[in-house]
Motif scaffolding. Structure first.
Motif, short mmCIF file in Angstrom:
data_model
loop_
_atom_site.label_atom_id
_atom_site.label_comp_id
_atom_site.label_asym_id
_atom_site.label_seq_id
_atom_site.Cartn_x
_atom_site.Cartn_y
_atom_site.Cartn_z
N LEU A 153 -0.43 -7.77 10.50
CA LEU A 153 0.21 -6.50 10.85
C LEU A 153 0.15 -6.23 12.35
N CYS B 162 6.97 2.93 0.22
CA CYS B 162 5.95 3.82 -0.32
C CYS B 162 4.94 4.29 0.72
N HIS B 163 5.26 4.09 1.99
CA HIS B 163 4.33 4.48 3.04
C HIS B 163 5.11 4.63 4.34
N LEU C 75 -2.28 6.49 -2.51
CA LEU C 75 -3.65 6.21 -2.04
C LEU C 75 -3.87 4.74 -1.70
N VAL C 76 -2.80 3.95 -1.77
CA VAL C 76 -2.96 2.52 -1.49
C VAL C 76 -2.27 2.12 -0.18
N CYS C 77 -0.96 2.13 -0.21
CA CYS C 77 -0.18 1.54 0.89
C CYS C 77 -0.39 2.20 2.26
N ALA D 75 -2.82 3.33 3.68
CA ALA D 75 -4.09 2.96 4.31
C ALA D 75 -3.95 1.76 5.23
N GLU D 76 -2.96 0.92 4.95
CA GLU D 76 -2.81 -0.34 5.70
C GLU D 76 -2.06 -0.19 7.01
N PHE D 77 -1.41 0.95 7.22
CA PHE D 77 -0.50 1.04 8.36
C PHE D 77 -0.93 2.11 9.36
N LYS E 237 -12.07 3.86 -6.96
CA LYS E 237 -10.85 3.13 -7.30
C LYS E 237 -10.01 2.78 -6.08
N PRO F 248 -11.06 2.31 -2.53
CA PRO F 248 -12.06 2.31 -1.45
C PRO F 248 -11.49 2.15 -0.05
N VAL F 249 -10.37 1.45 0.07
CA VAL F 249 -9.87 1.14 1.43
C VAL F 249 -9.48 2.41 2.17
N ILE F 250 -8.77 3.30 1.49
CA ILE F 250 -8.31 4.51 2.17
C ILE F 250 -9.49 5.45 2.48
N ARG G 283 -12.56 4.41 3.02
CA ARG G 283 -13.37 3.74 4.04
C ARG G 283 -12.78 4.02 5.44
N ASN G 284 -11.45 4.06 5.50
CA ASN G 284 -10.78 4.14 6.80
C ASN G 284 -10.24 5.54 7.07
N MET H 64 5.23 -0.68 -2.68
CA MET H 64 5.25 -2.13 -2.53
C MET H 64 5.06 -2.55 -1.07
N HIS H 65 3.89 -2.22 -0.51
CA HIS H 65 3.64 -2.63 0.86
C HIS H 65 3.43 -4.13 0.95
N SER I 81 6.06 -9.57 7.32
CA SER I 81 5.33 -9.79 8.57
C SER I 81 4.88 -11.25 8.69
N ILE J 161 6.04 -14.00 11.60
CA ILE J 161 5.12 -14.83 12.40
C ILE J 161 5.52 -16.30 12.30
N PHE K 163 -11.50 -6.09 1.16
CA PHE K 163 -11.37 -4.68 1.48
C PHE K 163 -10.04 -4.38 2.18
N ARG K 164 -9.01 -5.11 1.80
CA ARG K 164 -7.65 -4.80 2.23
C ARG K 164 -6.82 -4.63 0.97
N ASN K 165 -5.79 -3.79 1.07
CA ASN K 165 -4.92 -3.58 -0.08
C ASN K 165 -3.81 -4.62 -0.10
N TYR L 175 -20.21 0.44 -4.75
CA TYR L 175 -20.30 -0.15 -3.40
C TYR L 175 -21.65 0.08 -2.74
N LEU M 296 -6.89 -9.76 7.47
CA LEU M 296 -5.50 -9.83 7.02
C LEU M 296 -4.76 -10.61 8.10
#
Lengths: 235, 121
Positions: free
Chosen positions: A14, A95-96, A125-127, A129-131, A153, A155-157, A159-160, B1-2, B9, B13, B37-39, B90, B108
Protein backbone atom coordinates in the motif's frame (compact mmCIF):
# COMPACT_ATOMS: atom_id res chain seq x y z
CA UNK A 1 14.17 -17.51 -26.11
CA UNK A 2 13.38 -16.52 -22.53
CA UNK A 3 15.59 -15.73 -19.58
CA UNK A 4 14.50 -15.54 -15.99
CA UNK A 5 15.44 -12.72 -13.68
CA UNK A 6 14.68 -12.37 -10.02
CA UNK A 7 13.69 -8.79 -9.36
CA UNK A 8 14.13 -8.09 -5.67
CA UNK A 9 11.79 -5.35 -4.69
CA UNK A 10 10.62 -5.44 -1.06
CA UNK A 11 7.97 -2.81 -1.30
CA UNK A 12 4.99 -2.08 0.86
CA UNK A 13 1.89 -3.11 -1.05
CA UNK A 14 0.00 0.00 0.00
CA UNK A 15 2.97 2.26 -0.60
CA UNK A 16 1.09 4.34 -3.16
CA UNK A 17 -1.76 4.91 -0.72
CA UNK A 18 0.74 5.91 1.98
CA UNK A 19 2.43 8.39 -0.37
CA UNK A 20 -0.93 9.97 -1.16
CA UNK A 21 -1.76 10.06 2.55
CA UNK A 22 1.45 12.02 3.08
CA UNK A 23 0.37 14.35 0.29
CA UNK A 24 -2.99 14.86 2.01
CA UNK A 25 -1.12 15.52 5.24
CA UNK A 26 0.68 18.35 3.43
CA UNK A 27 -2.70 19.88 2.52
CA UNK A 28 -3.87 19.65 6.12
CA UNK A 29 -0.57 21.13 7.31
CA UNK A 30 -0.95 24.11 5.01
CA UNK A 31 -4.40 24.76 6.43
CA UNK A 32 -3.25 23.94 9.99
CA UNK A 33 -6.26 21.67 10.24
CA UNK A 34 -6.30 18.84 12.75
CA UNK A 35 -7.79 15.86 10.91
CA UNK A 36 -9.69 13.07 12.65
CA UNK A 37 -10.64 9.84 10.89
CA UNK A 38 -13.87 8.44 12.38
CA UNK A 39 -14.36 4.73 11.88
CA UNK A 40 -16.95 2.25 13.11
CA UNK A 41 -19.41 -0.42 12.07
CA UNK A 42 -22.47 0.83 10.15
CA UNK A 43 -24.97 2.43 12.49
CA UNK A 44 -22.62 2.93 15.45
CA UNK A 45 -23.50 6.60 15.50
CA UNK A 46 -20.73 8.48 13.70
CA UNK A 47 -23.07 11.03 12.14
CA UNK A 48 -25.07 11.38 15.35
CA UNK A 49 -21.87 12.02 17.28
CA UNK A 50 -20.91 14.74 14.80
CA UNK A 51 -24.37 16.33 14.98
CA UNK A 52 -24.20 16.38 18.77
CA UNK A 53 -20.62 17.69 18.64
CA UNK A 54 -21.61 20.65 16.49
CA UNK A 55 -24.64 21.35 18.69
CA UNK A 56 -22.53 21.36 21.84
CA UNK A 57 -19.12 22.59 20.70
CA UNK A 58 -20.51 26.01 19.87
CA UNK A 59 -17.59 28.34 19.42
CA UNK A 60 -15.02 26.07 21.04
CA UNK A 61 -13.69 25.04 17.62
CA UNK A 62 -14.64 25.31 13.95
CA UNK A 63 -15.24 22.17 11.91
CA UNK A 64 -15.54 20.77 8.41
CA UNK A 65 -16.65 17.26 7.50
CA UNK A 66 -15.76 14.84 4.73
CA UNK A 67 -18.55 12.29 4.47
CA UNK A 68 -17.62 8.91 3.05
CA UNK A 69 -20.56 6.81 1.96
CA UNK A 70 -21.09 4.16 -0.66
CA UNK A 71 -24.33 5.66 -1.94
CA UNK A 72 -26.32 8.84 -1.44
CA UNK A 73 -25.89 11.90 0.71
CA UNK A 74 -28.17 11.09 3.63
CA UNK A 75 -25.47 11.65 6.24
CA UNK A 76 -24.11 14.72 4.45
CA UNK A 77 -27.60 16.22 4.46
CA UNK A 78 -27.81 15.71 8.22
CA UNK A 79 -24.49 17.49 8.71
CA UNK A 80 -25.55 20.35 6.41
CA UNK A 81 -28.53 20.99 8.69
CA UNK A 82 -26.11 21.75 11.53
CA UNK A 83 -24.58 24.56 9.47
CA UNK A 84 -21.18 22.87 9.23
CA UNK A 85 -19.59 22.55 5.78
CA UNK A 86 -19.59 19.05 4.40
CA UNK A 87 -17.86 17.48 1.40
CA UNK A 88 -19.16 14.20 0.04
CA UNK A 89 -17.10 11.29 -1.21
CA UNK A 90 -19.27 8.60 -2.79
CA UNK A 91 -17.19 5.46 -2.84
CA UNK A 92 -19.52 3.49 -5.12
CA UNK A 93 -18.69 -0.18 -4.68
CA UNK A 94 -15.76 0.47 -2.38
CA UNK A 95 -16.20 -0.33 1.30
CA UNK A 96 -13.67 2.18 2.61
CA UNK A 97 -12.10 5.55 1.91
CA UNK A 98 -8.56 5.57 0.61
CA UNK A 99 -5.98 8.33 0.38
CA UNK A 100 -6.57 8.81 -3.35
CA UNK A 101 -10.28 9.56 -2.85
CA UNK A 102 -9.43 12.19 -0.25
CA UNK A 103 -6.66 13.63 -2.47
CA UNK A 104 -9.06 13.96 -5.41
CA UNK A 105 -11.51 15.82 -3.19
CA UNK A 106 -8.81 18.12 -1.82
CA UNK A 107 -7.84 19.02 -5.40
CA UNK A 108 -11.36 19.48 -6.73
CA UNK A 109 -13.15 21.32 -3.93
CA UNK A 110 -12.13 24.32 -1.91
CA UNK A 111 -11.79 23.24 1.68
CA UNK A 112 -12.55 25.65 4.47
CA UNK A 113 -9.72 26.39 6.89
CA UNK A 114 -11.12 25.14 10.16
CA UNK A 115 -9.66 23.95 13.45
CA UNK A 116 -10.69 20.39 12.80
CA UNK A 117 -11.66 18.26 9.82
CA UNK A 118 -13.67 15.16 10.61
CA UNK A 119 -13.49 12.40 8.00
CA UNK A 120 -16.45 10.09 8.49
CA UNK A 121 -15.31 6.83 6.95
CA UNK A 122 -17.59 4.21 5.41
CA UNK A 123 -19.22 2.09 8.12
CA UNK A 124 -17.01 -0.98 8.33
CA UNK A 125 -14.69 -2.40 11.00
CA UNK A 126 -12.36 -4.17 8.58
CA UNK A 127 -11.37 -2.35 5.40
CA UNK A 128 -10.94 1.28 6.59
CA UNK A 129 -8.29 0.12 9.06
CA UNK A 130 -5.90 -0.63 6.21
CA UNK A 131 -5.96 2.76 4.52
CA UNK A 132 -4.14 5.73 5.92
CA UNK A 133 -5.82 8.95 4.77
CA UNK A 134 -3.30 11.42 6.16
CA UNK A 135 -5.22 11.95 9.39
CA UNK A 136 -3.70 13.19 12.63
CA UNK A 137 -5.78 10.91 14.84
CA UNK A 138 -7.89 7.80 14.38
CA UNK A 139 -11.06 7.33 16.39
CA UNK A 140 -13.10 4.12 16.53
CA UNK A 141 -16.70 4.18 17.72
CA UNK A 142 -18.14 1.10 19.38
CA UNK A 143 -21.84 1.30 20.17
CA UNK A 144 -23.12 -0.60 23.17
CA UNK A 145 -25.69 -2.33 20.97
CA UNK A 146 -22.92 -4.12 19.06
CA UNK A 147 -21.40 -6.30 21.78
CA UNK A 148 -18.35 -6.09 24.02
CA UNK A 149 -16.54 -8.82 22.04
CA UNK A 150 -16.05 -6.70 18.92
CA UNK A 151 -12.45 -5.69 19.75
CA UNK A 152 -11.49 -9.37 19.77
CA UNK A 153 -13.21 -9.96 16.45
CA UNK A 154 -11.73 -6.89 14.77
CA UNK A 155 -8.30 -6.46 16.40
CA UNK A 156 -6.61 -4.55 13.58
CA UNK A 157 -8.85 -1.49 13.74
CA UNK A 158 -8.76 -1.39 17.55
CA UNK A 159 -4.97 -1.82 17.54
CA UNK A 160 -4.49 1.08 15.14
CA UNK A 161 -6.49 3.86 16.75
CA UNK A 162 -5.91 6.62 19.27
CA UNK A 163 -9.32 6.73 20.91
CA UNK A 164 -12.28 4.39 21.31
CA UNK A 165 -15.64 6.04 21.97
CA UNK A 166 -18.42 3.90 23.40
CA UNK A 167 -21.57 5.34 21.88
CA UNK A 168 -25.30 5.02 22.68
CA UNK A 169 -24.46 4.72 26.38
CA UNK A 170 -28.00 5.81 27.26
CA UNK A 171 -28.95 2.26 26.22
CA UNK A 172 -26.53 0.53 28.58
CA UNK A 173 -29.24 -0.53 31.01
CA UNK A 174 -31.20 -2.22 28.21
CA UNK A 175 -28.45 -4.24 26.55
CA UNK A 176 -26.05 -7.01 27.53
CA UNK A 177 -22.97 -4.90 27.04
CA UNK A 178 -20.30 -5.22 29.70
CA UNK A 179 -18.28 -1.99 29.63
CA UNK A 180 -15.57 -3.46 31.86
CA UNK A 181 -15.18 -6.43 29.56
CA UNK A 182 -15.08 -4.20 26.47
CA UNK A 183 -12.42 -2.00 28.10
CA UNK A 184 -10.41 -5.07 29.03
CA UNK A 185 -10.60 -6.43 25.49
CA UNK A 186 -9.49 -3.13 24.01
CA UNK A 187 -6.64 -2.65 26.48
CA UNK A 188 -5.30 -6.13 25.66
CA UNK A 189 -4.98 -5.14 22.00
CA UNK A 190 -4.01 -1.49 22.44
CA UNK A 191 -2.89 -0.75 26.02
CA UNK A 192 -2.19 2.93 25.35
CA UNK A 193 -5.55 3.79 23.82
CA UNK A 194 -7.90 6.27 25.47
CA UNK A 195 -11.56 5.29 25.90
CA UNK A 196 -14.64 7.31 26.77
CA UNK A 197 -18.39 6.88 26.97
CA UNK A 198 -20.92 9.14 25.27
CA UNK A 199 -24.55 9.40 24.38
CA UNK A 200 -25.22 11.70 21.46
CA UNK A 201 -28.89 11.57 22.39
CA UNK A 202 -28.65 12.70 26.01
CA UNK A 203 -25.35 14.56 25.82
CA UNK A 204 -23.74 12.25 28.38
CA UNK A 205 -19.95 12.36 28.05
CA UNK A 206 -20.00 14.96 25.30
CA UNK A 207 -17.95 17.44 27.34
CA UNK A 208 -15.19 14.90 27.62
CA UNK A 209 -15.35 14.22 23.88
CA UNK A 210 -15.24 17.89 22.86
CA UNK A 211 -12.40 18.47 25.34
CA UNK A 212 -10.48 15.63 23.72
CA UNK A 213 -11.00 17.25 20.31
CA UNK A 214 -9.77 20.57 21.67
CA UNK A 215 -6.70 18.88 23.15
CA UNK A 216 -5.94 17.28 19.78
CA UNK A 217 -6.27 20.59 17.96
CA UNK A 218 -3.75 22.01 20.41
CA UNK A 219 -1.46 18.98 20.13
CA UNK A 220 -1.56 19.22 16.33
CA UNK A 221 -0.62 22.89 16.39
CA UNK A 222 2.22 22.23 18.78
CA UNK A 223 3.49 19.43 16.58
CA UNK A 224 3.43 21.65 13.51
CA UNK A 225 5.29 24.41 15.33
CA UNK A 226 7.97 21.95 16.29
CA UNK A 227 8.39 20.80 12.73
CA UNK A 228 11.58 22.52 11.83
CA UNK A 229 11.73 22.07 8.10
CA UNK A 230 9.81 24.50 5.95
CA UNK A 231 7.46 22.59 3.79
CA UNK A 232 7.33 23.35 0.10
CA UNK A 233 4.20 21.87 -1.28
CA UNK A 234 3.74 21.57 -5.00
CA UNK A 235 0.92 19.98 -6.91
CA UNK B 1 -13.73 -5.88 -0.66
CA UNK B 2 -10.48 -4.08 0.09
CA UNK B 3 -8.74 -7.26 -1.06
CA UNK B 4 -9.38 -6.00 -4.62
CA UNK B 5 -7.50 -2.82 -3.76
CA UNK B 6 -4.63 -4.90 -2.36
CA UNK B 7 -4.55 -7.11 -5.47
CA UNK B 8 -4.59 -4.03 -7.68
CA UNK B 9 -1.69 -2.52 -5.74
CA UNK B 10 0.33 -5.73 -6.16
CA UNK B 11 -0.31 -5.71 -9.91
CA UNK B 12 0.72 -2.07 -10.13
CA UNK B 13 4.02 -2.93 -8.43
CA UNK B 14 4.50 -5.81 -10.90
CA UNK B 15 3.80 -3.42 -13.80
CA UNK B 16 6.29 -0.90 -12.44
CA UNK B 17 8.96 -3.60 -12.22
CA UNK B 18 8.31 -4.74 -15.78
CA UNK B 19 8.44 -1.16 -16.98
CA UNK B 20 11.68 -0.45 -15.12
CA UNK B 21 13.46 -3.30 -16.95
CA UNK B 22 13.20 -1.33 -20.15
CA UNK B 23 13.00 -4.42 -22.32
CA UNK B 24 10.23 -6.82 -23.34
CA UNK B 25 9.47 -9.00 -20.33
CA UNK B 26 6.66 -10.86 -18.64
CA UNK B 27 6.06 -11.51 -14.96
CA UNK B 28 6.34 -15.15 -13.93
CA UNK B 29 5.42 -14.76 -10.28
CA UNK B 30 5.20 -12.24 -7.50
CA UNK B 31 5.85 -13.14 -3.87
CA UNK B 32 4.11 -11.26 -1.10
CA UNK B 33 3.92 -11.50 2.67
CA UNK B 34 0.79 -10.88 4.72
CA UNK B 35 1.11 -10.44 8.46
CA UNK B 36 -1.51 -11.99 10.73
CA UNK B 37 -2.37 -8.54 12.11
CA UNK B 38 -3.40 -7.17 8.72
CA UNK B 39 -6.85 -7.45 7.21
CA UNK B 40 -5.69 -9.31 4.12
CA UNK B 41 -7.36 -12.64 3.46
CA UNK B 42 -5.06 -14.64 1.13
CA UNK B 43 -7.81 -16.48 -0.75
CA UNK B 44 -9.74 -13.28 -1.46
CA UNK B 45 -6.63 -11.43 -2.61
CA UNK B 46 -5.64 -14.35 -4.84
CA UNK B 47 -9.13 -14.48 -6.35
CA UNK B 48 -9.08 -10.76 -7.10
CA UNK B 49 -5.51 -10.96 -8.43
CA UNK B 50 -6.34 -13.79 -10.84
CA UNK B 51 -9.38 -11.90 -12.10
CA UNK B 52 -7.50 -8.67 -12.72
CA UNK B 53 -4.08 -9.76 -13.97
CA UNK B 54 -5.12 -10.10 -17.61
CA UNK B 55 -5.66 -6.34 -17.69
CA UNK B 56 -2.01 -5.68 -16.86
CA UNK B 57 0.40 -6.09 -19.81
CA UNK B 58 2.97 -8.76 -19.11
CA UNK B 59 1.16 -10.03 -16.02
CA UNK B 60 -1.50 -12.29 -17.56
CA UNK B 61 0.32 -15.46 -16.50
CA UNK B 62 1.79 -14.11 -13.29
CA UNK B 63 1.35 -16.36 -10.26
CA UNK B 64 0.73 -14.82 -6.87
CA UNK B 65 2.71 -16.51 -4.08
CA UNK B 66 1.43 -15.54 -0.63
CA UNK B 67 3.31 -16.25 2.57
CA UNK B 68 1.58 -15.45 5.83
CA UNK B 69 3.51 -14.34 8.89
CA UNK B 70 2.30 -15.18 12.37
CA UNK B 71 2.02 -12.35 14.84
CA UNK B 72 4.66 -12.11 17.55
CA UNK B 73 4.13 -9.69 20.39
CA UNK B 74 6.03 -8.37 23.34
CA UNK B 75 3.68 -7.88 26.26
CA UNK B 76 3.18 -4.48 27.80
CA UNK B 77 3.96 -5.37 31.40
CA UNK B 78 7.01 -7.64 31.28
CA UNK B 79 8.09 -7.75 27.63
CA UNK B 80 7.38 -11.46 27.39
CA UNK B 81 7.40 -12.64 23.79
CA UNK B 82 4.25 -14.49 22.77
CA UNK B 83 1.87 -15.26 19.95
CA UNK B 84 -1.28 -13.15 20.48
CA UNK B 85 -4.37 -15.25 19.91
CA UNK B 86 -8.05 -14.37 19.77
CA UNK B 87 -8.86 -17.36 22.00
CA UNK B 88 -6.88 -15.68 24.77
CA UNK B 89 -8.11 -12.17 23.88
CA UNK B 90 -4.56 -11.43 22.64
CA UNK B 91 -3.25 -11.39 26.21
CA UNK B 92 0.14 -12.59 27.32
CA UNK B 93 -0.20 -16.21 28.55
CA UNK B 94 2.47 -15.58 31.20
CA UNK B 95 1.33 -12.37 32.88
CA UNK B 96 -2.06 -11.63 31.27
CA UNK B 97 -1.07 -8.13 30.15
CA UNK B 98 -1.83 -6.79 26.70
CA UNK B 99 0.18 -6.34 23.52
CA UNK B 100 2.97 -3.83 23.93
CA UNK B 101 4.95 -4.07 20.73
CA UNK B 102 4.05 -6.18 17.76
CA UNK B 103 7.41 -7.59 16.71
CA UNK B 104 5.97 -9.17 13.57
CA UNK B 105 2.60 -9.69 11.98
CA UNK B 106 1.91 -6.28 10.46
CA UNK B 107 3.68 -6.97 7.15
CA UNK B 108 1.94 -6.30 3.86
CA UNK B 109 4.78 -6.33 1.38
CA UNK B 110 5.84 -7.45 -2.05
CA UNK B 111 9.04 -9.42 -1.53
CA UNK B 112 10.09 -10.02 -5.11
CA UNK B 113 8.92 -10.28 -8.69
CA UNK B 114 10.31 -12.97 -10.96
CA UNK B 115 10.31 -11.88 -14.58
CA UNK B 116 11.15 -13.58 -17.82
CA UNK B 117 13.08 -11.49 -20.28
CA UNK B 118 11.98 -11.93 -23.85
CA UNK B 119 15.24 -12.21 -25.82
CA UNK B 120 14.26 -12.54 -29.44
CA UNK B 121 17.21 -12.34 -31.79
Amino acid sequence: MHESADEHTMERILNKNDELAEHNRDHFREAMTCTVNLMSAPGAGKTSLLEATFRMAGRKFSSTVIEGDMVGELDADRIRKTGVSVHQISTGRSCHLDANMVARLLHSEKMEKTDVLFIENVGNLVCPAEFNLGEFKRVVLLSVTEGDDKPIKYPVIFRNCDLVVFTKCDLLEYVEFNLGEAEKNIQAINPDVVTMQVSSKTGYGMDKWTSWIQSQIEAYRQEQKQTKHVHQHSH
Amino acid sequence: MHESAIAKSILEIVSQRLHSIGAPATAHNVSVVFGEFRNAEPESVEFAFDNMKAFYPGAANCQLVINTISAMAQCKRAQHKYHPEASNAYRCPTCDSGIGNLLQGEELDVVNVVVELDQTE
